[in-house]
Design a protein around this motif. Structure first.
Motif, PDB file in Angstrom:
ATOM      1  N   SER A  47       0.701  -0.866   0.108  1.00 12.37           N
ATOM      2  CA  SER A  47       0.173  -0.173   0.022  1.00 12.37           C
ATOM      3  C   SER A  47       0.935   1.276   0.058  1.00 12.37           C
ATOM      4  O   SER A  47       1.780   1.633   0.830  1.00 12.37           O
ATOM      5  N   GLY A  48       0.599   2.147  -0.861  1.00  8.90           N
ATOM      6  CA  GLY A  48       1.407   3.510  -0.936  1.00  8.90           C
ATOM      7  C   GLY A  48       1.066   4.365   0.232  1.00  8.90           C
ATOM      8  O   GLY A  48       1.902   5.146   0.837  1.00  8.90           O
ATOM      9  N   ILE A  49      -0.076   4.225   0.808  1.00  8.71           N
ATOM     10  CA  ILE A  49      -0.387   4.897   2.054  1.00  8.71           C
ATOM     11  C   ILE A  49       0.297   4.597   3.113  1.00  8.71           C
ATOM     12  O   ILE A  49       0.874   5.298   3.893  1.00  8.71           O
ATOM     13  N   ILE A  50       0.509   3.158   3.351  1.00  3.82           N
ATOM     14  CA  ILE A  50       1.236   2.515   4.398  1.00  3.82           C
ATOM     15  C   ILE A  50       2.875   2.952   4.135  1.00  3.82           C
ATOM     16  O   ILE A  50       3.430   3.390   5.309  1.00  3.82           O
ATOM     17  N   TYR A  51       3.252   2.829   3.017  1.00  7.83           N
ATOM     18  CA  TYR A  51       4.636   3.374   2.718  1.00  7.83           C
ATOM     19  C   TYR A  51       4.718   4.770   3.050  1.00  7.83           C
ATOM     20  O   TYR A  51       5.872   5.030   3.573  1.00  7.83           O
ATOM     21  N   TYR A 113       5.774  -3.195  -9.034  1.00  7.41           N
ATOM     22  CA  TYR A 113       4.646  -2.987  -9.285  1.00  7.41           C
ATOM     23  C   TYR A 113       4.077  -1.737  -8.453  1.00  7.41           C
ATOM     24  O   TYR A 113       4.805  -1.200  -7.560  1.00  7.41           O
ATOM     25  N   VAL A 114       3.254  -0.922  -9.020  1.00  8.30           N
ATOM     26  CA  VAL A 114       2.956   0.207  -8.578  1.00  8.30           C
ATOM     27  C   VAL A 114       2.133   0.123  -7.221  1.00  8.30           C
ATOM     28  O   VAL A 114       1.301  -0.623  -7.284  1.00  8.30           O
ATOM     29  N   MET A 115       2.594   0.691  -6.250  1.00  7.90           N
ATOM     30  CA  MET A 115       1.702   0.613  -4.995  1.00  7.90           C
ATOM     31  C   MET A 115       0.337   0.949  -4.939  1.00  7.90           C
ATOM     32  O   MET A 115      -0.039   1.863  -5.787  1.00  7.90           O
ATOM     33  N   SER A 116      -0.413   0.214  -4.042  1.00  4.88           N
ATOM     34  CA  SER A 116      -1.927   0.547  -4.412  1.00  4.88           C
ATOM     35  C   SER A 116      -2.494   1.479  -3.365  1.00  4.88           C
ATOM     36  O   SER A 116      -1.673   2.180  -2.656  1.00  4.88           O
ATOM     37  N   GLY A 117      -3.536   1.848  -3.534  1.00  6.57           N
ATOM     38  CA  GLY A 117      -4.148   2.937  -2.518  1.00  6.57           C
ATOM     39  C   GLY A 117      -4.778   4.253  -3.423  1.00  6.57           C
ATOM     40  O   GLY A 117      -4.532   4.109  -4.482  1.00  6.57           O
ATOM     41  N   SER A 118      -5.564   5.071  -2.643  1.00 10.10           N
ATOM     42  CA  SER A 118      -6.194   6.258  -3.508  1.00 10.10           C
ATOM     43  C   SER A 118      -5.067   7.139  -3.719  1.00 10.10           C
ATOM     44  O   SER A 118      -4.380   7.653  -2.927  1.00 10.10           O
ATOM     45  N   ARG A 119      -5.122   7.754  -4.889  1.00 11.42           N
ATOM     46  CA  ARG A 119      -4.010   8.512  -5.589  1.00 11.42           C
ATOM     47  C   ARG A 119      -4.263   9.912  -5.050  1.00 11.42           C
ATOM     48  O   ARG A 119      -3.124  10.566  -4.618  1.00 11.42           O
ATOM     49  N   LYS A 120      -5.588  10.175  -4.815  1.00 12.49           N
ATOM     50  CA  LYS A 120      -5.759  11.463  -4.278  1.00 12.49           C
ATOM     51  C   LYS A 120      -5.290  11.473  -2.699  1.00 12.49           C
ATOM     52  O   LYS A 120      -4.664  12.807  -2.221  1.00 12.49           O
TER      53      LYS A 120
END
Length: 163
Positions: A47-51, A113-120
Motif C-alpha cells: 500500500s502506498g499509504i502505509i509506505y 508494481y505500482v503501490m496500491s491506494g487512493s491516488r488523491k
C-alpha cells in the motif's frame, strides 16, 4: 464488447482486425484483473499509504524500505541511524532527507508494481509531509557555534593566551 473467454481468443480477434489495438489492450487488462480476482491474489499487496506513513514516522530507520522490499536501502538507513551518535548526528540529517525524497517520489515497490491506494490520498499525504517537514525545518532553533568570551576586557590573542 462481449466477454472475452481467453487470451487466445483476444489474439485471434486482433489478428482478424475485429478489434483495435486499444481495445485489445483494455480487454487484456480486464482479463488479467479477472484472473487475479478469481485466483484470490492481488497484483501488488503493498500500500502506498502505509509506505508514506512509515517513511514519515520511521523513515530514518528505513522501515518503509523494508516494507517495500528494498532491503539494501533499508539496511543502509538503519546502519546510518544507529551509528549517528558517532558522527555528530549528521547521518540523521542525511537519512531524513533521503526518506523525504523517497516519500515524495517512490511509486513502485521492489517487485516493480505500482503501490496500491487512493491516488488523491497519497498525493495529499505527500503534500502534508512536505509542508510539515518545511515548517519544522524553518522553525528549528539552530545551534549557535560561536564561543562567547567570558572576559570582555581581553582584546587580543596574546591577552587570551596569557590569561
Amino acid at each position: 464488447m462481449t466477454d472475452m473467454v481467453s487470451l487466445e481468443t483476444l489474439d485471434k480477434l486482433l489478428a482478424e482486425g475485429k478489434i483495435s489495438s486499444a481495445d485489445y489492450e483494455e480487454q487484456k487488462k480486464i482479463l488479467f484483473r479477472r484472473s487475479l480476482r478469481e485466483s484470490g491474489e492481488r497484483a501488488n499487496p503493498k500500500s502506498g499509504i502505509i509506505y508514506i506513513l512509515l517513511a514519515f514516522f520511521l523513515g530514518t530507520l528505513g522501515v518503509h524500505n523494508f516494507y517495500a522490499g528494498f532491503w539494501k536501502r533499508g539496511l543502509v538507513q538503519l546502519f546510518l541511524s544507529l551509528t549517528a551518535s558517532m558522527f555528530l548526528f549528521l547521518p540523521l540529517i542525511v537519512t531524513s532527507l533521503w526518506a523525504l525524497f523517497e516519500l515524495l517520489l517512490k511509486r513502485k515497490s521492489a517487485d516493480g508494481y505500482v503501490m496500491s491506494g487512493s491516488r488523491k490520498l497519497i498525493w495529499g499525504l505527500r503534500l502534508l509531509a512536505l509542508v510539515v517537514f518545511i515548517s519544522v525545518a524553518l522553525s528549528a532553533n539552530y545551534v549557535d557555534l560561536s564561543l562567547p568570551i567570558a572576559n570582555e576586557d581581553l582584546t587580543s590573542v596574546s591577552d587570551i593566551v596569557n590569561s
